[in-house]
Design a protein around this motif. Structure first.
Motif, mmCIF file in Angstrom:
data_model
loop_
_atom_site.group_PDB
_atom_site.id
_atom_site.type_symbol
_atom_site.label_atom_id
_atom_site.label_comp_id
_atom_site.label_asym_id
_atom_site.label_seq_id
_atom_site.Cartn_x
_atom_site.Cartn_y
_atom_site.Cartn_z
ATOM 1 N N ASP A 100 0.830 -1.206 0.000
ATOM 2 C CA ASP A 100 0.000 0.000 0.000
ATOM 3 C C ASP A 100 0.866 1.259 0.000
ATOM 4 O O ASP A 100 0.555 2.230 -0.673
ATOM 5 C CB ASP A 100 -0.937 -0.020 1.205
ATOM 6 N N ARG A 154 3.973 1.485 -1.218
ATOM 7 C CA ARG A 154 4.594 1.597 -2.549
ATOM 8 C C ARG A 154 3.591 2.127 -3.565
ATOM 9 O O ARG A 154 3.929 2.960 -4.404
ATOM 10 C CB ARG A 154 5.137 0.240 -2.997
ATOM 11 N N TRP A 155 2.350 1.619 -3.490
ATOM 12 C CA TRP A 155 1.302 2.088 -4.397
ATOM 13 C C TRP A 155 1.090 3.590 -4.219
ATOM 14 O O TRP A 155 1.023 4.334 -5.200
ATOM 15 C CB TRP A 155 -0.004 1.323 -4.134
ATOM 16 N N THR A 201 4.056 5.603 -5.586
ATOM 17 C CA THR A 201 4.055 5.564 -7.042
ATOM 18 C C THR A 201 2.977 6.479 -7.617
ATOM 19 O O THR A 201 3.227 7.236 -8.560
ATOM 20 C CB THR A 201 3.851 4.120 -7.546
ATOM 21 N N LEU A 202 1.780 6.434 -7.038
ATOM 22 C CA LEU A 202 0.694 7.306 -7.512
ATOM 23 C C LEU A 202 1.043 8.771 -7.293
ATOM 24 O O LEU A 202 0.777 9.613 -8.156
ATOM 25 C CB LEU A 202 -0.614 6.945 -6.809
ATOM 26 N N ASN A 253 -8.057 3.692 -1.929
ATOM 27 C CA ASN A 253 -7.088 2.629 -1.658
ATOM 28 C C ASN A 253 -7.341 1.460 -2.597
ATOM 29 O O ASN A 253 -8.491 1.113 -2.855
ATOM 30 C CB ASN A 253 -7.195 2.152 -0.208
ATOM 31 N N PRO A 254 -6.292 0.849 -3.105
ATOM 32 C CA PRO A 254 -6.472 -0.248 -4.064
ATOM 33 C C PRO A 254 -7.148 -1.476 -3.458
ATOM 34 O O PRO A 254 -7.817 -2.216 -4.161
ATOM 35 C CB PRO A 254 -5.053 -0.576 -4.525
ATOM 36 N N ASP A 311 -5.462 5.467 -10.254
ATOM 37 C CA ASP A 311 -4.363 4.745 -10.861
ATOM 38 C C ASP A 311 -4.707 4.420 -12.316
ATOM 39 O O ASP A 311 -3.885 4.510 -13.209
ATOM 40 C CB ASP A 311 -4.103 3.460 -10.079
#
Length: 101
Positions: free
Chosen positions: A6, A8-9, A12-13, A65-66, A97
């Motif tokens: 989470d 890292r995501w 990155t975003l 959140n993914p 994303d």
């Protein structure tokens, strides 16, 4: 310290949003992670937040959140309005994303 998927995501975003602002609008956008204390927990659990200035305006960027559920557009709009009213930001921008058809 261990970094989660989470984290890292989110990082990155954040970098993608900063790069997009530079490419699309020729502006330097520096986003800072944010955890507004005055938001309802159901919002804090579903989104990641950043603060940044865009064209001289204080903005809050929020991304679902993914691992969260798939909110519909009406629910996203309601959550965005809740964030705007609780934070008094000039502008609240939703980050995604990817967009699916």
């Amino acid at each position: 310290m261990l970094e989660t998927v989470d984290d890292r995501w989110a990082r990155t975003l954040q970098h993608k949003a900063e790069a997009y602002a530079g490419e699309a609008f020729d502006v330097a956008l520096a986003l800072e992670p944010l955890r507004p204390a005055n938001l309802p927990f159901y919002i804090l659990d579903r989104y990641r937040f950043w603060r940044g200035d865009l064209f001289g305006r204080a903005c809050i960027f929020m991304a679902p959140n993914p691992e969260g559920g798939q909110e519909g557009m009406a629910e996203l709009a309601r959550h965005r309005a809740t964030v705007a009213s609780h934070t008094h930001a000039d502008l609240v921008i939703l980050l995604f994303d990817a967009l699916l058809p």
